[in-house]
Scaffold this motif. Structure first.
Motif, PDB file in Angstrom:
ATOM      1  N   UNK A 103       0.856  -1.138  -0.031  1.00 49.20           N
ATOM      2  CA  UNK A 103       0.038  -0.079   0.197  1.00 49.20           C
ATOM      3  C   UNK A 103       0.759   1.344  -0.133  1.00 49.20           C
ATOM      4  N   UNK A 104       0.454   2.343  -0.278  1.00 49.76           N
ATOM      5  CA  UNK A 104       0.976   3.622  -0.405  1.00 49.76           C
ATOM      6  C   UNK A 104       1.844   3.726   1.033  1.00 49.76           C
ATOM      7  N   UNK A 105       1.218   3.498   2.363  1.00 47.93           N
ATOM      8  CA  UNK A 105       1.782   3.678   3.499  1.00 47.93           C
ATOM      9  C   UNK A 105       2.971   2.630   3.880  1.00 47.93           C
ATOM     10  N   UNK A 106       3.331   1.856   2.769  1.00 48.54           N
ATOM     11  CA  UNK A 106       4.296   0.823   3.290  1.00 48.54           C
ATOM     12  C   UNK A 106       3.725  -0.607   3.697  1.00 48.54           C
ATOM     13  N   UNK A 107       2.751  -0.619   4.152  1.00 43.29           N
ATOM     14  CA  UNK A 107       2.211  -1.811   4.656  1.00 43.29           C
ATOM     15  C   UNK A 107       1.906  -2.979   3.429  1.00 43.29           C
ATOM     16  N   UNK A 108       1.824  -4.116   3.688  1.00 47.89           N
ATOM     17  CA  UNK A 108       1.751  -5.137   2.583  1.00 47.89           C
ATOM     18  C   UNK A 108       1.081  -6.439   3.068  1.00 47.89           C
ATOM     19  N   UNK A 109       0.686  -7.006   2.104  1.00 47.00           N
ATOM     20  CA  UNK A 109       0.016  -8.394   2.500  1.00 47.00           C
ATOM     21  C   UNK A 109       1.002  -9.484   1.574  1.00 47.00           C
ATOM     22  N   UNK A 110       1.257 -10.434   2.182  1.00 46.52           N
ATOM     23  CA  UNK A 110       1.832 -11.585   1.300  1.00 46.52           C
ATOM     24  C   UNK A 110       0.955 -12.686   1.034  1.00 46.52           C
ATOM     25  N   UNK A 111       1.082 -13.071  -0.154  1.00 47.30           N
ATOM     26  CA  UNK A 111       0.389 -14.158  -0.784  1.00 47.30           C
ATOM     27  C   UNK A 111       1.384 -15.238  -1.006  1.00 47.30           C
ATOM     28  N   UNK A 112       0.946 -16.531  -0.458  1.00 44.49           N
ATOM     29  CA  UNK A 112       2.010 -17.333  -0.774  1.00 44.49           C
ATOM     30  C   UNK A 112       1.263 -18.603  -1.666  1.00 44.49           C
ATOM     31  N   UNK A 113       1.892 -18.681  -2.850  1.00 45.60           N
ATOM     32  CA  UNK A 113       1.527 -19.610  -3.763  1.00 45.60           C
ATOM     33  C   UNK A 113       2.414 -20.897  -3.961  1.00 45.60           C
ATOM     34  N   UNK A 114       1.972 -22.133  -4.361  1.00 48.93           N
ATOM     35  CA  UNK A 114       2.537 -23.380  -4.722  1.00 48.93           C
ATOM     36  C   UNK A 114       2.547 -23.635  -6.060  1.00 48.93           C
ATOM     37  N   UNK A 115       3.565 -24.015  -6.822  1.00 49.48           N
ATOM     38  CA  UNK A 115       3.420 -24.341  -8.219  1.00 49.48           C
ATOM     39  C   UNK A 115       4.149 -25.710  -8.685  1.00 49.48           C
ATOM     40  N   UNK A 116       3.713 -26.147  -9.677  1.00 46.59           N
ATOM     41  CA  UNK A 116       4.352 -27.348 -10.297  1.00 46.59           C
ATOM     42  C   UNK A 116       4.130 -27.067 -11.832  1.00 46.59           C
ATOM     43  N   UNK A 142       3.104 -26.554 -19.280  1.00 45.91           N
ATOM     44  CA  UNK A 142       1.782 -27.058 -18.569  1.00 45.91           C
ATOM     45  C   UNK A 142       2.152 -26.804 -17.041  1.00 45.91           C
ATOM     46  N   UNK A 143       1.176 -26.281 -16.301  1.00 45.66           N
ATOM     47  CA  UNK A 143       1.240 -25.664 -15.097  1.00 45.66           C
ATOM     48  C   UNK A 143       0.170 -25.845 -14.103  1.00 45.66           C
ATOM     49  N   UNK A 144       0.372 -26.062 -12.868  1.00 40.81           N
ATOM     50  CA  UNK A 144      -0.701 -26.057 -11.800  1.00 40.81           C
ATOM     51  C   UNK A 144      -0.278 -24.891 -10.686  1.00 40.81           C
ATOM     52  N   UNK A 145      -1.290 -24.328 -10.173  1.00 38.89           N
ATOM     53  CA  UNK A 145      -0.891 -23.178  -9.414  1.00 38.89           C
ATOM     54  C   UNK A 145      -2.022 -23.118  -8.211  1.00 38.89           C
ATOM     55  N   UNK A 146      -1.513 -23.086  -7.221  1.00 44.99           N
ATOM     56  CA  UNK A 146      -2.559 -22.940  -5.831  1.00 44.99           C
ATOM     57  C   UNK A 146      -2.195 -22.025  -4.836  1.00 44.99           C
ATOM     58  N   UNK A 147      -2.955 -21.063  -4.581  1.00 43.11           N
ATOM     59  CA  UNK A 147      -2.876 -20.048  -3.307  1.00 43.11           C
ATOM     60  C   UNK A 147      -2.933 -20.710  -2.092  1.00 43.11           C
ATOM     61  N   UNK A 148      -2.165 -20.403  -1.115  1.00 39.79           N
ATOM     62  CA  UNK A 148      -1.933 -21.383   0.273  1.00 39.79           C
ATOM     63  C   UNK A 148      -2.525 -20.402   1.429  1.00 39.79           C
ATOM     64  N   UNK A 149      -2.014 -19.130   1.048  1.00 42.12           N
ATOM     65  CA  UNK A 149      -2.530 -18.023   2.063  1.00 42.12           C
ATOM     66  C   UNK A 149      -2.390 -16.779   1.370  1.00 42.12           C
ATOM     67  N   UNK A 150      -3.148 -15.845   1.824  1.00 39.92           N
ATOM     68  CA  UNK A 150      -4.014 -15.436   3.128  1.00 39.92           C
ATOM     69  C   UNK A 150      -5.060 -16.335   2.914  1.00 39.92           C
ATOM     70  N   UNK A 151      -5.965 -16.365   4.188  1.00 43.34           N
ATOM     71  CA  UNK A 151      -6.927 -17.292   4.364  1.00 43.34           C
ATOM     72  C   UNK A 151      -8.200 -16.979   3.284  1.00 43.34           C
ATOM     73  N   UNK A 152      -8.357 -15.384   2.842  1.00 44.15           N
ATOM     74  CA  UNK A 152      -9.458 -15.154   2.154  1.00 44.15           C
ATOM     75  C   UNK A 152      -9.158 -15.803   0.778  1.00 44.15           C
ATOM     76  N   UNK A 153      -8.091 -16.049   0.377  1.00 43.69           N
ATOM     77  CA  UNK A 153      -7.829 -16.592  -0.981  1.00 43.69           C
ATOM     78  C   UNK A 153      -7.382 -18.064  -1.199  1.00 43.69           C
ATOM     79  N   UNK A 154      -7.180 -18.796  -0.025  1.00 45.87           N
ATOM     80  CA  UNK A 154      -6.428 -20.028   0.060  1.00 45.87           C
ATOM     81  C   UNK A 154      -7.353 -20.975  -0.751  1.00 45.87           C
ATOM     82  N   UNK A 155      -6.872 -21.700  -1.179  1.00 46.05           N
ATOM     83  CA  UNK A 155      -7.601 -22.792  -2.029  1.00 46.05           C
ATOM     84  C   UNK A 155      -7.899 -22.604  -3.465  1.00 46.05           C
ATOM     85  N   UNK A 156      -7.543 -21.401  -3.857  1.00 46.19           N
ATOM     86  CA  UNK A 156      -7.903 -20.936  -5.406  1.00 46.19           C
ATOM     87  C   UNK A 156      -6.734 -22.005  -6.226  1.00 46.19           C
ATOM     88  N   UNK A 157      -7.210 -22.542  -7.210  1.00 47.23           N
ATOM     89  CA  UNK A 157      -5.975 -23.198  -7.843  1.00 47.23           C
ATOM     90  C   UNK A 157      -6.678 -23.067  -9.395  1.00 47.23           C
TER      91      UNK A 157
END
Length: 454
Positions: free
Chosen positions: A189-202, A223-238
């Motif tokens: 964000x403009x104030x320097x705060x941030x949210x980390x999104x963790x993803x797993x890929x093959x 060919x690729x598979x990608x999945x979001x691990x966190x944050x909780x509101x995005x977890x499980x998206x693949x």
């Protein structure tokens, strides 16, 4: 460098038709006598072997020799900075800077660039050099430049004659047979705060797999598979991706797993300028640029010496936390490393009758790796908007140059997103991982989305 032999120029429907009619005349392959330059004044992938006139850029000596490389190893840790660029001495170095860097200095008074000795560290396996050399005399563009034929490995155009060929070298560069592991994205964000999104890929590459042939490719790139691990509101998206080489002739396969209904479904193309990571990037900015090429004219401006991120091993140090890297406005510039290198300069402008939120883009590709190291982007009003940089490093143990940590800046909102962060992961990405293309199926996507990875 040869004159550009082909550019997309379709300001009117008539010009577009003419471009279509001359497409069969495209000849990207070069005569055998010219290809011999790859064993003389050019490196095996088409860079200039000689150093710069003033000696700042050294002659190419083969890149980093292949050797064991434990995590956190920095082969150039002993290098001392040559100088530091600040807002106060900016004009002295302006000829070596992209418009994006000049904009960063103007926007953030504390911005700086620490410049180190130039190290031509990029290196690749010998079989990849051999394949690239062979491509010079046999590979040619197809389908108006949206595809190419007659290669299964190597840079397709080591001696390019136009901007389209240069961009293909970036898109089709060597990334090993594939990889799997965790990567992280931090949208600030403009104030320097941030949210980390963790993803797993093959991910598995078909092109540039040493076992592939032109026939076995079947027109596919990866060919690729990608999945979001966190944050909780995005977890499980693949998502599941089947990416062809010619994405205009062949449709990109995209499937998404829906948590709520427990099923996978196919969706349409999500590339081009679809927003990504809180809108701070577009989908075609992943990997700095991943195509397709059909919405832009592609002009080869030439080559020049510039300061670009290079050998930024400190940004991969597992001793660092993300909070050490991510700061207000821009990343911690004490951790970034810049060197002077020769780059190919490409200008891309939206074609008549097409739309993209970036009306104009300028790409800067390193001659020793063909990686897009810098990119400047302009909005529909022709106003400078965004810039992006790639902090590449060479893994000498593979060997391969990875287009890893990338920082995408939005100068209008004073925000940025850093992608491919791995510092806080227990282990690095596993390279040379591969699976048969049959593995990358909708059925696998469901298992992939619902299985915990460690």
């Amino acid at each position: 460098m040869r004159d550009a032999r082909f550019e997309f120029r379709s300001a009117t429907a008539l010009v577009a038709l003419c471009a279509y009619l001359v497409a069969p005349l495209l000849q990207a392959k070069v005569p055998a006598a010219e290809a011999q330059r790859l064993d003389k004044e050019l490196t095996p992938i088409g860079a200039e072997r000689a150093g710069s006139a003033d000696g700042v850029i050294p002659a190419w000596s083969g890149g980093l020799p292949q050797r064991d490389m434990p995590r956190g190893d920095n082969p150039f840790a002993a290098d001392k900075p040559l100088y530091t660029i600040t807002a106060q001495n900016l004009q002295q170095y302006a000829p070596l800077l992209s418009e994006g860097y000049k904009a960063l200095f103007k926007t953030f008074p504390d911005y700086k660039m620490i410049v180190y000795p130039t190290r031509r560290s990029a290196s690749y396996p010998q079989w990849f050099y051999d394949a690239t050399r062979a491509n010079a005399t046999k590979v040619e563009l197809t389908n108006q430049g949206y595809g190419f034929c007659c290669a299964a490995q190597g840079y397709p155009f080591p001696i390019p004659g136009n901007g389209t060929e240069v961009m293909w070298n970036h898109i089709m560069r060597y990334n090993t047979k594939g990889y799997k592991g965790f990567v992280n994205v931090a949208a600030t964000a403009a104030d320097g705060s941030y949210v980390v999104e963790r993803n797993y890929l093959e991910l598995t590459y078909v092109y540039n797999n040493v076992k592939s042939t032109v026939d076995s490719l079947k027109g596919m790139n990866l060919y690729a598979l990608v999945k979001t691990i966190s944050p909780p509101n995005k977890a499980g998206e693949a998502n599941l991706l089947h990416v062809p080489i010619d994405r205009i002739k062949d449709q990109t396969g995209v499937w998404v797993y829906n948590n709520s209904i427990g099923r996978s479904r196919r969706i349409g193309e999500v590339g081009y300028d679809n927003p990504l990571f809180d809108g701070l990037m577009t989908h075609d900015q992943l990997d700095m640029f991943n195509g397709p090429l059909d919405r832009y004219t592609i002009k080869l401006v030439g080559k020049k010496e510039m300061l670009i991120p290079y050998n930024s091993y400190r940004l991969y140090d597992p001793k660092l936390k993300y909070k050490d890297i991510l700061q207000k406005g821009h990343i911690n510039q004490d951790l970034a490393r810049y060197e002077r290198h020769r780059v190919w300069v490409i200008e891309a402008e939206v074609r008549a009758g097409y739309a993209h939120r970036y009306k104009k883009r300028t790409f800067y590709l390193d001659e020793d790796s063909w990686i897009v190291h810098l990119q400047d982007m302009y909005d529909e009003r022709d106003q400078f908007w965004r810039t992006a940089e790639s902090h590449s490093i060479t893994f000498a143990n593979v060997p391969v140059v990875i287009n890893g940590v990338q920082v995408h800046y939005d100068l209008q909102s004073r925000r940025y997103v850093a992608i491919n962060l791995t510092n806080e992961e227990r282990k690095l990405i596993e390279y040379d991982w591969e699976m048969d293309p049959s593995y990358f199926s909708p059925a696998t996507l469901k298992r992939f989305a619902t299985t915990s990875q460690k």
